[in-house]
Scaffold this motif. Structure first.
Motif, PDB file in Angstrom:
ATOM      1  N   ARG A   9      79.860  62.341  10.531  1.00 32.30           N
ATOM      2  CA  ARG A   9      78.738  63.177  10.954  1.00 32.30           C
ATOM      3  C   ARG A   9      78.996  64.621  10.593  1.00 32.30           C
ATOM      4  O   ARG A   9      80.123  65.096  10.548  1.00 32.30           O
ATOM      5  CB  ARG A   9      78.467  62.984  12.445  1.00 32.30           C
ATOM      6  CG  ARG A   9      79.232  63.823  13.436  1.00 32.30           C
ATOM      7  CD  ARG A   9      80.717  63.567  13.478  1.00 32.30           C
ATOM      8  NE  ARG A   9      81.397  64.078  14.634  1.00 32.30           N
ATOM      9  CZ  ARG A   9      81.748  65.347  14.849  1.00 32.30           C
ATOM     10  NH1 ARG A   9      81.478  66.259  13.962  1.00 32.30           N
ATOM     11  NH2 ARG A   9      82.383  65.699  15.954  1.00 32.30           N
ATOM     12  N   ALA A  11      77.686  68.141  12.133  1.00 37.32           N
ATOM     13  CA  ALA A  11      77.044  68.494  13.404  1.00 37.32           C
ATOM     14  C   ALA A  11      76.830  69.999  13.547  1.00 37.32           C
ATOM     15  O   ALA A  11      77.466  70.651  14.366  1.00 37.32           O
ATOM     16  CB  ALA A  11      77.905  67.969  14.556  1.00 37.32           C
ATOM     17  N   PRO A  12      75.941  70.557  12.743  1.00 33.49           N
ATOM     18  CA  PRO A  12      75.742  72.010  12.848  1.00 33.49           C
ATOM     19  C   PRO A  12      74.949  72.396  14.097  1.00 33.49           C
ATOM     20  O   PRO A  12      74.107  71.636  14.565  1.00 33.49           O
ATOM     21  CB  PRO A  12      74.915  72.327  11.600  1.00 33.49           C
ATOM     22  CG  PRO A  12      74.149  71.073  11.332  1.00 33.49           C
ATOM     23  CD  PRO A  12      75.043  69.934  11.760  1.00 33.49           C
ATOM     24  N   SER A  13      75.254  73.559  14.611  1.00 36.07           N
ATOM     25  CA  SER A  13      74.428  74.124  15.688  1.00 36.07           C
ATOM     26  C   SER A  13      73.345  74.955  15.004  1.00 36.07           C
ATOM     27  O   SER A  13      73.664  75.808  14.189  1.00 36.07           O
ATOM     28  CB  SER A  13      75.269  75.028  16.584  1.00 36.07           C
ATOM     29  OG  SER A  13      76.392  74.307  17.048  1.00 36.07           O
ATOM     30  N   ARG A  43      73.751  65.495  12.591  1.00 39.63           N
ATOM     31  CA  ARG A  43      73.546  65.632  14.033  1.00 39.63           C
ATOM     32  C   ARG A  43      73.314  67.090  14.367  1.00 39.63           C
ATOM     33  O   ARG A  43      74.160  67.938  14.091  1.00 39.63           O
ATOM     34  CB  ARG A  43      74.765  65.111  14.783  1.00 39.63           C
ATOM     35  CG  ARG A  43      74.490  64.959  16.256  1.00 39.63           C
ATOM     36  CD  ARG A  43      75.696  64.434  16.973  1.00 39.63           C
ATOM     37  NE  ARG A  43      76.642  65.504  17.234  1.00 39.63           N
ATOM     38  CZ  ARG A  43      77.956  65.324  17.361  1.00 39.63           C
ATOM     39  NH1 ARG A  43      78.479  64.130  17.188  1.00 39.63           N
ATOM     40  NH2 ARG A  43      78.741  66.335  17.636  1.00 39.63           N
ATOM     41  N   ASP A  45      73.369  69.867  16.747  1.00 37.36           N
ATOM     42  CA  ASP A  45      73.991  70.214  18.039  1.00 37.36           C
ATOM     43  C   ASP A  45      73.186  71.332  18.693  1.00 37.36           C
ATOM     44  O   ASP A  45      73.540  72.507  18.597  1.00 37.36           O
ATOM     45  CB  ASP A  45      75.442  70.667  17.806  1.00 37.36           C
ATOM     46  CG  ASP A  45      76.414  69.490  17.717  1.00 37.36           C
ATOM     47  OD1 ASP A  45      75.952  68.334  17.685  1.00 37.36           O
ATOM     48  OD2 ASP A  45      77.632  69.739  17.668  1.00 37.36           O
ATOM     49  N   TYR A 188      79.500  72.446  24.466  1.00 41.01           N
ATOM     50  CA  TYR A 188      79.769  71.587  23.309  1.00 41.01           C
ATOM     51  C   TYR A 188      80.652  70.368  23.607  1.00 41.01           C
ATOM     52  O   TYR A 188      80.409  69.259  23.106  1.00 41.01           O
ATOM     53  CB  TYR A 188      80.414  72.466  22.218  1.00 41.01           C
ATOM     54  CG  TYR A 188      81.241  71.709  21.232  1.00 41.01           C
ATOM     55  CD1 TYR A 188      80.624  70.976  20.225  1.00 41.01           C
ATOM     56  CD2 TYR A 188      82.629  71.697  21.314  1.00 41.01           C
ATOM     57  CE1 TYR A 188      81.379  70.246  19.319  1.00 41.01           C
ATOM     58  CE2 TYR A 188      83.384  70.979  20.426  1.00 41.01           C
ATOM     59  CZ  TYR A 188      82.755  70.250  19.427  1.00 41.01           C
ATOM     60  OH  TYR A 188      83.501  69.533  18.550  1.00 41.01           O
ATOM     61  N   SER A 192      79.548  66.183  22.497  1.00 46.38           N
ATOM     62  CA  SER A 192      80.044  65.834  21.169  1.00 46.38           C
ATOM     63  C   SER A 192      80.843  64.523  21.217  1.00 46.38           C
ATOM     64  O   SER A 192      80.677  63.649  20.359  1.00 46.38           O
ATOM     65  CB  SER A 192      80.916  66.980  20.642  1.00 46.38           C
ATOM     66  OG  SER A 192      81.403  66.664  19.375  1.00 46.38           O
ATOM     67  N   ARG A 206      86.603  68.055  10.407  1.00 55.51           N
ATOM     68  CA  ARG A 206      86.050  69.386  10.700  1.00 55.51           C
ATOM     69  C   ARG A 206      87.140  70.432  10.512  1.00 55.51           C
ATOM     70  O   ARG A 206      88.280  70.112  10.180  1.00 55.51           O
ATOM     71  CB  ARG A 206      85.462  69.408  12.111  1.00 55.51           C
ATOM     72  CG  ARG A 206      86.416  68.958  13.197  1.00 55.51           C
ATOM     73  CD  ARG A 206      85.688  68.738  14.521  1.00 55.51           C
ATOM     74  NE  ARG A 206      86.580  68.201  15.537  1.00 55.51           N
ATOM     75  CZ  ARG A 206      86.185  67.744  16.712  1.00 55.51           C
ATOM     76  NH1 ARG A 206      84.904  67.769  17.037  1.00 55.51           N
ATOM     77  NH2 ARG A 206      87.047  67.278  17.585  1.00 55.51           N
ATOM     78  N   HIS A 210      88.907  73.562  15.282  1.00 54.78           N
ATOM     79  CA  HIS A 210      88.568  72.559  16.301  1.00 54.78           C
ATOM     80  C   HIS A 210      89.768  71.737  16.776  1.00 54.78           C
ATOM     81  O   HIS A 210      89.598  70.807  17.563  1.00 54.78           O
ATOM     82  CB  HIS A 210      87.494  71.609  15.761  1.00 54.78           C
ATOM     83  CG  HIS A 210      86.118  72.205  15.762  1.00 54.78           C
ATOM     84  ND1 HIS A 210      85.399  72.406  16.912  1.00 54.78           N
ATOM     85  CD2 HIS A 210      85.336  72.670  14.756  1.00 54.78           C
ATOM     86  CE1 HIS A 210      84.227  72.952  16.615  1.00 54.78           C
ATOM     87  NE2 HIS A 210      84.167  73.129  15.316  1.00 54.78           N
TER      88      HIS A 210
HETATM   89  N1  GLU Z   1      78.398  72.080  16.526  1.00 55.54           N
HETATM   90  C1  GLU Z   1      79.820  72.154  16.307  1.00 55.54           C
HETATM   91  C2  GLU Z   1      80.129  73.260  15.312  1.00 55.54           C
HETATM   92  O1  GLU Z   1      79.237  73.598  14.555  1.00 55.54           O
HETATM   93  C3  GLU Z   1      80.306  70.817  15.805  1.00 55.54           C
HETATM   94  C4  GLU Z   1      81.767  70.677  15.732  1.00 55.54           C
HETATM   95  C5  GLU Z   1      82.167  69.263  15.466  1.00 55.54           C
HETATM   96  O2  GLU Z   1      82.175  68.879  14.287  1.00 55.54           O
HETATM   97  O3  GLU Z   1      82.426  68.526  16.389  1.00 55.54           O
HETATM   98  O4  GLU Z   1      81.189  73.810  15.312  1.00 55.54           O
END
Ligand code: GLU
Length: 456
Positions: A9, A11-13, A43, A45, A188, A192, A206, A210
């Motif tokens: 996935r 998962a951008p905000s 996804r 976020d 978050y 997640s 990622r 993280h």
């Molecule tokens: N929305 C988070 C971000 O943009 C996702 C991080 C992830 O990949 O879990 O940093």
């Protein structure tokens, strides 16, 4: 790494546009999925309702489409709030979530005191230690709690990172994370993990920013499974494999503000092809050569996490320009037809392509064909030579080869004195695309007119 089809996935905000850093994360997750017939999930976020904007969701989709990163499934966190409620209830019932009453200022003071004593600013679990009566008093004062996840200090956190190797964390060195704000909204961390469980994500790839989130989320995963929370229909209570890539930095050694905001619009405006960005970001920071690879399947095929290094990946815009030229030189006519000047056909594209750093420059070279052109003033000698050229010009299969062969024989000129005045007379330039390809495009009538003008 597993060989079963991967589920990955991105998962951008949606709180801003995509930039090189997250384009790279998207690309690598896409390649991981495409490499073995897996599924790539986009996804969104968007639990942060205040900062998430629909226009960014659209822009993210458009950028991914432009980059050619297609997704098989789209999810939105804002549509999954009931799942987070369910997970929250399960964790709460299992005693893994507790209410907290500190204000932001109080937490700040605690942090500063810890730092002042040379200690890591780990949350002291002050609210966990409250008695029922103290808690009731807080609620009585109308203080709405925010909620933290209770890390298990006895449970070792270990994972085999696809890039960083074995990773070990001591839960006691981490703060219990706040997972829900006092207004009920989600941070978050837990959503997640819930999503990764529900969507059966097999690989989480990622940025290394993280890494400590992963440590916490591993405990959230296991706590959720232990509390009986599992994806509907999914029997496997497994954890995804995790990999964290080294961050992207500029040439000067850190992610500058400029680089941090460099996105698809800027690239498009500068005439950078998606394939150039893909070629660069696919292998930057790996031990594989960064080359202009127009064949995306080949890039996907060669994608291998074990080639990723742990040193920051240096993003240099000069590399991007070099790759862009290399890509442009490979692009077939069909891929660029809509962006070419009117009248330019496949032969025209083929003639000018090797001279381009950007597709947009085709128009400049095409002017040499369509004219008008500016010729230099020729010397008496050259005028005689060009008059001879006009006499010897025969329009056949390959007029340029025939003309230069005949002229060489007739005048004894060779090399630059042979070719340069001809190029100047026929195109007005000292250099440019291959004359053998250009002359047939200029055409006999126009070529004769240009020679006549040069000797006038
Ligand atoms: N929305 C988070 C971000 O943009 C996702 C991080 C992830 O990949 O879990 O940093």
């Amino acid at each position: 790494m597993t060989t079963a089809p991967a589920i990955t996935r991105f998962a951008p905000s949606p709180t801003g546009r995509l930039h090189v850093g997250n384009i790279r994360t998207a690309l690598h997750n896409w390649m991981l999925a495409r490499r073995n017939g897996g599924t790539f999930i986009l996804r969104i976020d968007d639990t942060d309702a205040a900062r998430s904007l629909e226009e960014y969701v659209d822009a993210i989709r458009m950028d991914l489409v432009w980059l050619g990163l297609d997704w098989d499934q789209e999810e939105r966190q804002s549509a999954r709030l009931d799942r987070y409620e369910a997970a929250f209830a399960a964790l709460k019932a299992a005693g893994r979530i507790y209410p907290c009453y500190e204000t932001a200022q109080e937490l700040d003071v605690k942090r500063k005191i810890a730092l002042g004593r040379g200690l890591p600013p780990i949350y002291d679990r002050g609210s966990l230690k409250l008695t029922d009566a103290e808690r009731a008093a807080k609620e009585g004062e109308g203080v709405a709690p925010h909620w933290r996840f209770l890390l298990d200090h006895a449970e070792p956190i270990v994972w085999e990172d696809g890039i960083r190797g074995t990773q070990k964390f001591d839960a006691a060195q981490l703060s219990d994370p706040v997972i829900r704000r006092a207004d009920g909204s989600w941070l978050y961390m837990m959503p997640s993990a819930v999503d990764d469980i529900d969507m059966g994500v097999t690989q989480v790839l990622r940025g290394e920013d993280h890494v400590s989130n992963t440590a916490v989320q591993i405990q959230i995963f296991t706590a959720l499974y232990a509390a009986g929370f599992a994806a509907t229909g999914s029997a496997a209570k497994t954890l995804p494999e995790f990999a964290h890539e080294a961050l992207l930095v500029g040439r000067e050694g850190k992610l500058s503000k400029r680089l941090g905001s460099l996105g698809c619009d800027a690239f498009r405006e500068r005439g950078i092809e998606p394939e150039a960005i893909i070629s660069l970001l696919a292998r930057l920071g790996t031990s594989q050569p960064v080359e202009p690879v127009a064949d995306r399947a080949a890039l996907v095929e060669s994608f291998d996490l074990s080639t990723f290094g742990r040193a920051p990946a240096k993003f240099d815009e000069k590399d991007l320009e070099r790759l862009n030229a290399g890509i442009v030189h490979q692009l077939p006519f069909e891929a660029v037809a809509s962006r070419l000047p009117k009248g330019m056909d496949a032969a025209g594209w083929h003639a000018v392509r090797p001279n381009l750093a950007h597709v947009g420059e085709a128009v400049d070279w095409w002017r040499l064909v369509t004219g008008p052109i500016d010729q230099p003033e020729f010397s008496k000698d050259d005028k005689e030579f060009l008059a001879e050229a006009a006499r010897l010009l025969v329009w056949g299969e390959n007029p340029w080869a025939a003309l230069t062969t005949a002229l060489k024989e007739a005048t004894g000129r060779k090399g630059k004195p042979l070719f340069l005045p001809l190029r100047q007379a026929l195109t007005g330039m000292d250099h440019g695309p291959d004359m053998g390809e250009l002359l047939p495009l200029i055409g006999e009538q126009e070529a004769r007119a240009r020679l006549a003008k040069a000797i006038a």
